[in-house]
Design a protein around this motif. Structure first.
Motif, PDB file in Angstrom:
ATOM      1  N   ALA A  13      -6.538   0.329  -7.450  1.00 39.63           N
ATOM      2  CA  ALA A  13      -7.092   1.630  -7.857  1.00 39.63           C
ATOM      3  C   ALA A  13      -6.056   2.407  -8.662  1.00 39.63           C
ATOM      4  N   VAL A  14      -6.549   3.126  -9.665  1.00 44.54           N
ATOM      5  CA  VAL A  14      -5.703   4.013 -10.463  1.00 44.54           C
ATOM      6  C   VAL A  14      -6.215   5.434 -10.254  1.00 44.54           C
ATOM      7  N   TYR A  15      -5.303   6.332  -9.853  1.00 47.89           N
ATOM      8  CA  TYR A  15      -5.703   7.718  -9.667  1.00 47.89           C
ATOM      9  C   TYR A  15      -4.939   8.614 -10.631  1.00 47.89           C
ATOM     10  N   ASN A  60      -9.742  -4.912 -14.425  1.00 50.37           N
ATOM     11  CA  ASN A  60     -10.707  -4.662 -13.340  1.00 50.37           C
ATOM     12  C   ASN A  60     -10.305  -3.495 -12.438  1.00 50.37           C
ATOM     13  N   ALA A  61      -9.262  -2.778 -12.818  1.00 48.77           N
ATOM     14  CA  ALA A  61      -8.792  -1.664 -11.981  1.00 48.77           C
ATOM     15  C   ALA A  61      -9.882  -0.598 -11.815  1.00 48.77           C
ATOM     16  N   ALA A  62      -9.977  -0.063 -10.607  1.00 49.74           N
ATOM     17  CA  ALA A  62     -10.945   1.010 -10.312  1.00 49.74           C
ATOM     18  C   ALA A  62     -10.296   2.346 -10.681  1.00 49.74           C
ATOM     19  N   ILE A  63     -10.924   3.088 -11.595  1.00 46.56           N
ATOM     20  CA  ILE A  63     -10.342   4.323 -12.116  1.00 46.56           C
ATOM     21  C   ILE A  63     -10.972   5.542 -11.423  1.00 46.56           C
ATOM     22  N   TYR A  64     -10.113   6.424 -10.925  1.00 48.22           N
ATOM     23  CA  TYR A  64     -10.564   7.669 -10.293  1.00 48.22           C
ATOM     24  C   TYR A  64      -9.849   8.829 -10.977  1.00 48.22           C
ATOM     25  N   SER A  89     -11.204  -1.737   0.226  1.00 47.75           N
ATOM     26  CA  SER A  89     -11.486  -2.145  -1.158  1.00 47.75           C
ATOM     27  C   SER A  89     -10.242  -2.493  -1.965  1.00 47.75           C
ATOM     28  N   PHE A  90      -9.080  -1.912  -1.645  1.00 44.37           N
ATOM     29  CA  PHE A  90      -7.929  -2.033  -2.536  1.00 44.37           C
ATOM     30  C   PHE A  90      -6.720  -2.674  -1.853  1.00 44.37           C
ATOM     31  N   LYS A  91      -5.954  -3.376  -2.665  1.00 43.82           N
ATOM     32  CA  LYS A  91      -4.661  -3.854  -2.162  1.00 43.82           C
ATOM     33  C   LYS A  91      -3.548  -2.890  -2.573  1.00 43.82           C
ATOM     34  N   ALA A  92      -3.814  -2.025  -3.550  1.00 35.68           N
ATOM     35  CA  ALA A  92      -2.811  -1.049  -3.981  1.00 35.68           C
ATOM     36  C   ALA A  92      -3.471   0.119  -4.689  1.00 35.68           C
ATOM     37  N   ILE A  93      -2.806   1.278  -4.623  1.00 34.86           N
ATOM     38  CA  ILE A  93      -3.207   2.464  -5.378  1.00 34.86           C
ATOM     39  C   ILE A  93      -2.020   2.858  -6.254  1.00 34.86           C
ATOM     40  N   VAL A  94      -2.290   3.041  -7.561  1.00 28.41           N
ATOM     41  CA  VAL A  94      -1.223   3.335  -8.513  1.00 28.41           C
ATOM     42  C   VAL A  94      -1.446   4.723  -9.121  1.00 28.41           C
ATOM     43  N   VAL A  95      -0.372   5.528  -9.180  1.00 29.60           N
ATOM     44  CA  VAL A  95      -0.421   6.829  -9.847  1.00 29.60           C
ATOM     45  C   VAL A  95       0.756   6.905 -10.821  1.00 29.60           C
ATOM     46  N   TYR A  96       0.644   7.805 -11.798  1.00 27.94           N
ATOM     47  CA  TYR A  96       1.730   7.949 -12.771  1.00 27.94           C
ATOM     48  C   TYR A  96       2.917   8.663 -12.131  1.00 27.94           C
ATOM     49  N   ASP A 133      -3.109  -1.244   5.235  1.00 21.54           N
ATOM     50  CA  ASP A 133      -2.447  -2.352   4.544  1.00 21.54           C
ATOM     51  C   ASP A 133      -2.678  -2.265   3.028  1.00 21.54           C
ATOM     52  N   THR A 134      -2.588  -1.046   2.504  1.00 23.07           N
ATOM     53  CA  THR A 134      -2.763  -0.800   1.069  1.00 23.07           C
ATOM     54  C   THR A 134      -1.468  -0.212   0.511  1.00 23.07           C
ATOM     55  N   ALA A 135      -0.908  -0.843  -0.515  1.00 26.38           N
ATOM     56  CA  ALA A 135       0.340  -0.371  -1.104  1.00 26.38           C
ATOM     57  C   ALA A 135       0.097   0.893  -1.925  1.00 26.38           C
ATOM     58  N   PHE A 136       1.123   1.735  -2.011  1.00 30.62           N
ATOM     59  CA  PHE A 136       1.055   2.929  -2.837  1.00 30.62           C
ATOM     60  C   PHE A 136       2.210   2.882  -3.838  1.00 30.62           C
ATOM     61  N   ILE A 137       1.890   3.055  -5.121  1.00 29.43           N
ATOM     62  CA  ILE A 137       2.894   2.914  -6.175  1.00 29.43           C
ATOM     63  C   ILE A 137       2.856   4.131  -7.084  1.00 29.43           C
TER      64      ILE A 137
END
Length: 557
Positions: free
Chosen positions: A8-10, A45-49, A75-82, A105-109
């Motif tokens: 996921a991208v937030y 395929n990244a999910a954009i929010y 749903s996600f293995k990781a969530i990525v933010v800027y 068990d979801t990574a945060f980056i």
């Protein structure tokens, strides 16, 4: 891609702009990071929010909440933010998020700060953030307790439901700096105060809440809401220190219990009552827990006490002594008619188990009128019902419906439609209650967050008072939600179950006997509106009938 392989991208921006860290730029930078570290397929395929026009002051943002709901569904293995502040500028919110994602068990980056909880250094940072979160929670709790100490010095009433025997009145206090501040104190209501004294006298005489309850009913002594006192409302009065007179006995008692006293021995003047703060631990969605006396904050109140200290202490010792032998509701029993069986006096009947058993090994039980039990036969003298025989007779009555299947189907359909309509209605009410509970929770969280920024002691006290009021309302609301959830999950046949029940009963004369205990209970509640016991006969009222059909529904003669 598999569901758990998604990333996921937030992105968030307070105001719309087309330059700098705009929503689009944030998403592009995050996708580039994903492409480099996880591959092109993951990036595409990244999910954009995206939340545009929302502040980072809290997490109440639509796209963010939608993303977290999906995260909780795995749903996600990781969530990525800027950047970290795209999530929140509140360290408590951020730490809470990291803890949640860790459990999921979801990574945060975060690209800018190179914060990645899938790496050892990132996990270390996560633990540090958790420590700060815990520190903030404990700091807030300490501030609240400090404010309780300040309030204890005044001995005033903080608001809420006033105890029986008192009403709340506004008074003006003069503070140290000479400013007039309005506060509240308790004022005696003579008639109710006499009831409180009677309750203490009866309990001290008989050493029993049950006997006290029955004697109050016999004397027609009622609550301020014109209802009979129950054992639970009686106990709430008996264990409330607000009634105790602040005299040397109570001073020595609270000293011996290591309570936090904010009044001197001289203040215990034998006139005023006790104010006890921090008596309960009230957590949202959970039953109120009474804290031990050594955690109470005790002060002499501005109100007059009602019960001498020696008598109040004697009651507390008795309550503690009787606690181990108090009534425990049986968790499991064979009774089928609980909830539909009524005494002819209009009150419900409930099962009482016996230690004896039938030849088949089934425990024997009787049905007892609740009012008869509570009033010790003063308001109802009907005979108890043989529970096992009555249950069997009701089942036999249902079997007789099979001989007239058209009438049976009509009864079954009436009951099914009624419960289905009630189920729909209850679901709507549940949705409204849950929405209200969520709104109340956000209010409390906002007020708690604001405590750290308040410099004025008066403002903090007002906020804490509001938090306590909201918390009490929230507990009551969650109790209603739990009751409704429990009700809507029971005694409702689905369309498939309805059809199977109708078909089974129309074909097999012994089908009821083959049902499980819960299936029998569900069938009874679906078909039967009420069973009325008059001491010698039981009358069954099926759904769809206008009254008691005496020719066919009398079970005992």
């Amino acid at each position: 891609m598999k569901k758990k392989d998604l990333i996921a991208v937030y992105s968030r921006k307070s105001k719309f702009t087309g330059t700098g860290e705009s929503i689009g730029n944030q998403v592009d930078l995050c996708k580039e990071f994903i492409r480099t570290h996880y591959g092109s397929e993951s990036a595409e395929n990244a999910a954009i929010y995206e939340d545009e026009g929302f502040s980072g002051g809290n997490l109440n943002r639509p796209a963010f909440k939608k993303m977290m709901q999906a995260a909780h569904e795995g749903s996600f293995k990781a969530i990525v933010v800027y950047r970290l502040d795209r999530i929140s500028r509140n360290i408590s919110d951020f730490s809470s998020l990291i803890e949640q994602l860790s459990h999921l068990d979801t990574a945060f980056i975060s690209i800018k700060e190179q914060f990645d909880t899938s790496t050892p250094m990132g996990r270390a940072m996560m633990y540090i953030a958790s420590v700060f979160s815990q520190l903030e929670r404990e700091t807030i709790a300490e501030r609240i307790r400090d404010n309780m100490h300040e309030l204890a010095k005044t001995g005033r009433w903080l608001g809420g439901t006033t105890p029986t025997g008192y009403t709340s009145e506004a008074v003006n206090n003069i503070t140290i700096n000479g400013k007039s501040k309005k506060s509240c104190r308790l004022k005696i209501l003579p008639k109710e105060a006499e009831i409180v004294r009677t309750i203490y006298d009866l309990y001290l005489e008989h050493d029993s809440q049950t006997i006290t309850e029955s004697l109050l009913i016999k004397r027609n002594i009622r609550t301020k809401n014109d209802k009979y006192f129950t054992r639970f409302s009686i106990k709430a009065i008996l264990q409330n220190p607000v009634y105790a007179i602040a005299d040397p006995d109570t001073y020595n008692y609270f000293c011996s219990k290591n309570a936090d006293l904010f009044s001197t021995a001289k203040d215990f003047d034998g006139i005023h009552g006790i104010m006890a703060y921090n008596r309960t631990d009230q957590k949202q969605g959970k039953t109120t827990v009474y804290l031990p006396v050594d955690q109470w904050i005790i002060s002499v109140g501005q109100h007059p006490g009602l019960i001498p200290g020696k008598s109040w202490i004697k009651v507390q010792e008795s309550l503690a002594r009787n606690k181990s032998g108090s009534y425990r509701k049986p968790r499991n029993n064979e009774a089928l008619l609980t909830g539909v069986l009524y005494c002819s006096c209009g009150n419900r009947m409930y099962p009482k188990l016996s230690r004896q058993k039938t030849t088949e090994g089934i425990p024997l039980h009787t049905y007892v009128c609740k009012m008869k039990e509570r009033s010790r036969r003063s308001l109802c003298q009907e005979k108890n019902a043989n529970g096992n025989a009555l249950d069997t007779a009701v089942l036999e009555q249902i079997k007789l419906l099979k001989s007239d299947f058209g009438k049976f189907a009509s009864h079954l359909k009436q009951g099914h439609h009624f419960h289905a309509d009630m189920h729909t209605h209850d679901k709507e009410n549940l949705a409204l209650l849950r929405k209200e509970a969520s709104h109340m929770k956000k209010k409390m969280e906002g007020l708690v967050d604001s405590l750290a920024d308040l410099g004025s002691r008066t403002a903090r006290q007002q906020v804490i008072k509001r938090i306590e009021q909201l918390n009490q309302n929230s507990l009551e609301l969650n109790s209603r939600i739990c009751e409704l959830e429990s009700f809507t999950s029971q005694y409702t046949l689905t369309d498939i179950e309805f059809n199977l029940t109708a078909q089974t009963l129309s074909v097999f004369s012994t089908s009821i006997d083959e049902m499980s205990l819960e299936q029998k209970r569900t069938l009874i509640r679906t078909l039967i509106q009420k069973v009325i016991w008059d001491g010698s006969s039981a009358h069954v009222i099926f759904w769809g009938t206008s009254g008691i059909e005496k020719d066919k529904n009398i079970l005992f003669k």
